[in-house]
Design a protein around this motif. Sequence first.
Motif, PDB file in Angstrom:
ATOM      1  N   VAL A 243     -10.726  31.726  -0.115  1.00 30.85           N
ATOM      2  CA  VAL A 243     -11.181  33.112  -0.125  1.00 30.85           C
ATOM      3  C   VAL A 243     -10.482  33.927   0.969  1.00 30.85           C
ATOM      4  O   VAL A 243     -10.234  35.120   0.787  1.00 30.85           O
ATOM      5  N   GLU A 244     -10.110  33.282   2.054  1.00 28.23           N
ATOM      6  CA  GLU A 244      -9.429  33.976   3.145  1.00 28.23           C
ATOM      7  C   GLU A 244      -8.040  34.483   2.743  1.00 28.23           C
ATOM      8  O   GLU A 244      -7.540  35.443   3.315  1.00 28.23           O
ATOM      9  N   LEU A 245      -7.423  33.863   1.768  1.00 29.89           N
ATOM     10  CA  LEU A 245      -6.089  34.266   1.309  1.00 29.89           C
ATOM     11  C   LEU A 245      -6.116  35.278   0.162  1.00 29.89           C
ATOM     12  O   LEU A 245      -5.067  35.804  -0.222  1.00 29.89           O
ATOM     13  N   LEU A 246      -7.291  35.549  -0.388  1.00 31.65           N
ATOM     14  CA  LEU A 246      -7.388  36.356  -1.606  1.00 31.65           C
ATOM     15  C   LEU A 246      -6.699  37.710  -1.476  1.00 31.65           C
ATOM     16  O   LEU A 246      -5.854  38.058  -2.306  1.00 31.65           O
ATOM     17  N   LEU A 247      -7.039  38.498  -0.476  1.00 28.34           N
ATOM     18  CA  LEU A 247      -6.468  39.848  -0.373  1.00 28.34           C
ATOM     19  C   LEU A 247      -4.954  39.834  -0.226  1.00 28.34           C
ATOM     20  O   LEU A 247      -4.263  40.626  -0.880  1.00 28.34           O
ATOM     21  N   ASP A 248      -4.419  38.943   0.595  1.00 29.14           N
ATOM     22  CA  ASP A 248      -2.963  38.869   0.751  1.00 29.14           C
ATOM     23  C   ASP A 248      -2.279  38.470  -0.548  1.00 29.14           C
ATOM     24  O   ASP A 248      -1.238  39.029  -0.912  1.00 29.14           O
ATOM     25  N   LYS A 249      -2.851  37.513  -1.264  1.00 24.75           N
ATOM     26  CA  LYS A 249      -2.253  37.065  -2.535  1.00 24.75           C
ATOM     27  C   LYS A 249      -2.309  38.178  -3.582  1.00 24.75           C
ATOM     28  O   LYS A 249      -1.346  38.388  -4.332  1.00 24.75           O
TER      29      LYS A 249
ATOM     30  N   LEU B 138     -16.307  28.975  -4.403  1.00 23.06           N
ATOM     31  CA  LEU B 138     -17.296  29.477  -3.458  1.00 23.06           C
ATOM     32  C   LEU B 138     -18.536  28.592  -3.533  1.00 23.06           C
ATOM     33  O   LEU B 138     -18.846  28.061  -4.604  1.00 23.06           O
ATOM     34  N   PRO B 139     -19.288  28.477  -2.442  1.00 27.25           N
ATOM     35  CA  PRO B 139     -20.554  27.743  -2.528  1.00 27.25           C
ATOM     36  C   PRO B 139     -21.533  28.534  -3.400  1.00 27.25           C
ATOM     37  O   PRO B 139     -21.529  29.766  -3.377  1.00 27.25           O
ATOM     38  N   ALA B 140     -22.365  27.854  -4.188  1.00 24.70           N
ATOM     39  CA  ALA B 140     -23.337  28.543  -5.037  1.00 24.70           C
ATOM     40  C   ALA B 140     -24.393  29.243  -4.187  1.00 24.70           C
ATOM     41  O   ALA B 140     -24.934  30.270  -4.593  1.00 24.70           O
ATOM     42  N   ALA B 141     -24.680  28.721  -3.016  1.00 22.99           N
ATOM     43  CA  ALA B 141     -25.650  29.341  -2.112  1.00 22.99           C
ATOM     44  C   ALA B 141     -24.919  30.374  -1.251  1.00 22.99           C
ATOM     45  O   ALA B 141     -23.993  30.038  -0.525  1.00 22.99           O
ATOM     46  N   ASP B 142     -25.298  31.638  -1.363  1.00 22.33           N
ATOM     47  CA  ASP B 142     -24.746  32.749  -0.586  1.00 22.33           C
ATOM     48  C   ASP B 142     -23.234  32.917  -0.747  1.00 22.33           C
ATOM     49  O   ASP B 142     -22.483  32.973   0.231  1.00 22.33           O
ATOM     50  N   PRO B 143     -22.743  33.034  -1.996  1.00 23.15           N
ATOM     51  CA  PRO B 143     -21.299  33.224  -2.202  1.00 23.15           C
ATOM     52  C   PRO B 143     -20.865  34.647  -1.830  1.00 23.15           C
ATOM     53  O   PRO B 143     -21.548  35.618  -2.138  1.00 23.15           O
ATOM     54  N   ARG B 144     -19.715  34.739  -1.174  1.00 17.66           N
ATOM     55  CA  ARG B 144     -19.165  36.037  -0.749  1.00 17.66           C
ATOM     56  C   ARG B 144     -17.662  36.061  -0.989  1.00 17.66           C
ATOM     57  O   ARG B 144     -16.989  35.068  -0.805  1.00 17.66           O
ATOM     58  N   VAL B 145     -17.191  37.250  -1.381  1.00 19.04           N
ATOM     59  CA  VAL B 145     -15.768  37.429  -1.627  1.00 19.04           C
ATOM     60  C   VAL B 145     -15.428  38.888  -1.293  1.00 19.04           C
ATOM     61  O   VAL B 145     -16.257  39.777  -1.507  1.00 19.04           O
ATOM     62  N   PRO B 146     -14.239  39.148  -0.744  1.00 13.17           N
ATOM     63  CA  PRO B 146     -13.876  40.551  -0.476  1.00 13.17           C
ATOM     64  C   PRO B 146     -13.483  41.266  -1.773  1.00 13.17           C
ATOM     65  O   PRO B 146     -12.938  40.662  -2.686  1.00 13.17           O
ATOM     66  N   SER B 147     -13.774  42.547  -1.819  1.00 13.85           N
ATOM     67  CA  SER B 147     -13.370  43.362  -2.966  1.00 13.85           C
ATOM     68  C   SER B 147     -11.858  43.547  -2.960  1.00 13.85           C
ATOM     69  O   SER B 147     -11.238  43.671  -1.902  1.00 13.85           O
TER      70      SER B 147
END
Length: 140
Positions: free
Chosen positions: A11-17, A59-68
């Motif tokens: 998830v940390e690489l999502l925006l750059d990719k 992502l973990p099913a508990a408290d999943p987060r992702v940047p827009s």
Amino acid sequence: MSQESIELITVELLLDKVKAMRQQGYRLVQISGARLGEQLELTYSFDRDSRLENLRLHLPAADPRVPSISSIYSCVMLYENELHDLFDIQVEGMAVDFHGHLYNTAIKHPFGGACAPGAAPAPPGAGTGAGTGAAPTATK
């Protein structure tokens, strides 16, 4: 002939990719989600010249987060709201946020959360046409 690839990312690489895909002229095709046990899988698909490139993250099913990614692809507003409403994924920084009201579902976040609800078993013979010799029919 079309080609396809899937790249597993964090998830940390999502925006750059995603920025790199945009800079290379790819169009966003879709974002899909799937529940896989105690995790959620997101696939972001992009196309250019019949080449389908997929970025996949877990992502973990508990408290999943992702940047827009709405600052990169503004058309993503429906996909991101759908991820929130159906999977309870917190999409941080959405340009257009329906605040959980894009969909009205009988079960809040039907595919998300730590304990997604199970479907009730179908009554015997339901939807099979069993015993009638007829094909199943839709009911209203």
